[in-house]
Write a protein that holds these residues in place. Sequence first.
Motif, PDB file in Angstrom:
ATOM      1  N   SER A 178      -4.047  -8.679   3.455  1.00 26.23           N
ATOM      2  CA  SER A 178      -3.966  -7.805   4.622  1.00 26.23           C
ATOM      3  C   SER A 178      -5.331  -7.471   5.204  1.00 26.23           C
ATOM      4  O   SER A 178      -5.463  -7.204   6.388  1.00 26.23           O
ATOM      5  CB  SER A 178      -3.234  -6.501   4.263  1.00 26.23           C
ATOM      6  N   GLU A 221      -2.056  -9.797  -4.264  1.00 28.80           N
ATOM      7  CA  GLU A 221      -1.495  -9.037  -3.151  1.00 28.80           C
ATOM      8  C   GLU A 221      -0.424  -9.842  -2.420  1.00 28.80           C
ATOM      9  O   GLU A 221       0.630  -9.313  -2.049  1.00 28.80           O
ATOM     10  CB  GLU A 221      -2.599  -8.654  -2.169  1.00 28.80           C
ATOM     11  N   GLY A 254       3.495  -8.997  -2.446  1.00 30.88           N
ATOM     12  CA  GLY A 254       4.095  -8.742  -1.135  1.00 30.88           C
ATOM     13  C   GLY A 254       5.320  -9.597  -0.884  1.00 30.88           C
ATOM     14  O   GLY A 254       6.315  -9.119  -0.319  1.00 30.88           O
TER      15      GLY A 254
END
Length: 495
Positions: A355, A368, A372
């Motif tokens: 992100s 991540e 996600g």
Amino acid sequence: MALPNAITAKLEAVKAEYRVAPHNIDAEQALLGALLVNNDAYYRVSDFLLSEHFMEDAHQQIFTVAASLIKSGKLATPITMKTYLGDADFGGQTVIQYLARLAADATTVINAAEYGRTIYDLAIRRRLIAIGEELVNGAYEAPVEQAPRDQIEETERRLYELAEAGKYDGGFQKFSDALTAAVDMAAKAYQRDGKLSGIATGLSDLDAKMGGLQSSDLIILAGRPAMGKTSLVTNIAFNVAKAYRGEKHQDGTIRTVNGGIVGFFSLEMSAEQLATRIIAEQSGVASYKIRRGDIRPEDFYKITDAAREMQTIPFYIDQTGGISIAQLAARARRLKRQKGLDVLIIDYLQLLSGSGKRSDNRVQEMTEITTGLKALAKELAVPVIALSQLSRQVENRDDKRPQLSDLRESGSIEQDADVVMFVFREEYYVGNKKPREGTEEFFAWEAEMQRVHGKAEVIIGKQRHGPTGTVELQFDANITRFSDLAQEDRLPDRM
């Protein structure tokens, strides 16, 4: 006499500026009063109501203190709470006076849950207003480097989070409700092709091993280059979309009965390249011939027939490269909301970014991404298939069959995935060892090539709810098609 338009507009602007956000002070006071009289009222709202959902700051303080006392096993009454609220002013009344008034005016504890839902719903409306205001202000004051698309995706993400947060029907459920859900799942499995609990891939041996593609699963499909990862996943995607059958219910919604609506993030190949692969698979005309235009009239008719059939299937492609996990999630949510979604595919994992800015720690960034994707699979209640590369250490072994340890940044991928599958074609490695023709080694190599020709293996290295093992498939490299391998025990009896 009518006012001029300019004055009318100014009055409307003043009116809008002084509009009070939706709230219900009476409901807040009634709930707090019920809670002070009977602390059991707290447990009727504690699984969805927070102090921040109250409009009045004073009520936020009271609810926070009461909740802390009750959760620690103490009694929350006007007397016990006075110490923790200090000398705060409650509209000209002291703390003890205001708490005593709330308790005196309290209604029955039975209505506590309804008051809580009213307070909660109004808080959600206030957050909607805040998102709308930030959207308007952001559009007016956006920096030059910010693309409008970024603001749209951020607003979509916040709205979807709000939609998911705006529910207060969680918590414990009766076991009988869970039994009903299990029976419904069995009924749906009975209606599906192959009588599977998940969505059929169209490859019967693979379905038998996995029970189909299971809802909320993160499925990793990995392999070295040229093994056929993309070919296999496009085969599965087309089979799922082709088998789609929806059923309209009384409320107007269409629910999937068989097959599914497919969303495909093609981060490496263009949509045209992907379509060419699928046309080759369905028409039986080699993809390299389609690209070069080296086709006969009868081949052209096969291609057009395949393309005509493909136009009717629910298959959606996003070919944007270099997107982040947050952007991917926002687009997947949008597809589910607008068109529906039953299977989500990402080709491939290492082309996604986190992100934030590109991290020097790629393992952390991959954590991540995989976390996600798993959260997205649960959130959308669909299987997510993500392709992944393998490290080069496979090439250094005599046995080239991949293992879990061969996954790039394997820690997070292996941990977050529900299923990890590897595509392996021994034919590729044997073909690269071709010796000089006419030698003894050549004849041995030729025999070996005949043994492995057109065969592929899907190695299930991890599966949370089923067995691991190997599934053999047929692979036609010219048209990049995987299919069930004809086994000896399945062949018709010879005369």
